[in-house]
Scaffold this active site. Sequence first.
Site, PDB file in Angstrom:
ATOM      1  CE  LYS A 135      -3.356   2.605   2.930  1.00  0.00           C
ATOM      2  NZ  LYS A 135      -3.208   2.616   4.634  1.00  0.00           N
ATOM      3  CG  ASP A 153      -8.012   4.510   2.008  1.00  0.00           C
ATOM      4  OD1 ASP A 153      -8.847   4.141   1.759  1.00  0.00           O
ATOM      5  OD2 ASP A 153      -7.779   5.297   3.041  1.00  0.00           O
TER       6      ASP A 153
END
Length: 227
Positions: A135, A153
């Site tokens: 991420k 997210d």
Amino acid sequence: MARSYVGEARRRGLGRRRDRIGPIVERLAAEHADAEIALRFRSDLELLVSVMLSAQTTDVNVNRVTPALFAKYRRPEDYLAVPQEELERDIYATGFFRQKAKAIRGTMQMLLEEFDGEVPRRLDQLVLLPGVARKTANVVAAELGHAQGVVVDTHVRRLSQRLGLTRQDDPVKIERDLQRVVPRPDWARFPHLLIWHGRRVCDARRPLCEECVLADLCPSARIVPAP
Ligand code: SF4
């Protein structure tokens, strides 16, 4: 939950994901023209450190700490020139300061040894840096103008599911679905659009469907999701 929204899109005759994604991106871009990363940084290195610090805390919190931090630490060498405890104190307010200080110092070491002190652009190189997960790497690559994936997210996960773009729960699998459906030129801005829409309109508990520009494209519109 996600599964039913994909099926619900079919039941409501909303069309295929590939047909809905164009108008979804277009409308969100018009609605949230200011959607961009909330972290403040002035260089590739500051971007990388900010994103590493943002784990498990808010961007606002990180932005409180970084002006003084970046005035003190300007180059990768600077993070290695102080004892780890000093760096821990300087990032204390972002939480998990021990792990973060260790990861930042390891990353700086690798930048100097493997990348001539520069932040790499490739995802497969970014994920080699200590403490840089997929991420983080995706966020950095996208902000550097080289998006090679889609950031997932908590907002992106929730909205992708509600919009029936994925039936998955696992962020890696959600990202794979989004990469299939979202046009590549939109990979960098799409997460920002979902994040801002999630904050402003599609709240986790109380989505404002009656005010939402996506209501006629969204299979979960006016359905109150289970908490
Ligand atoms: S219609 Fe409702 S559930 Fe769907 S994206 Fe908009 S606010 Fe979220």
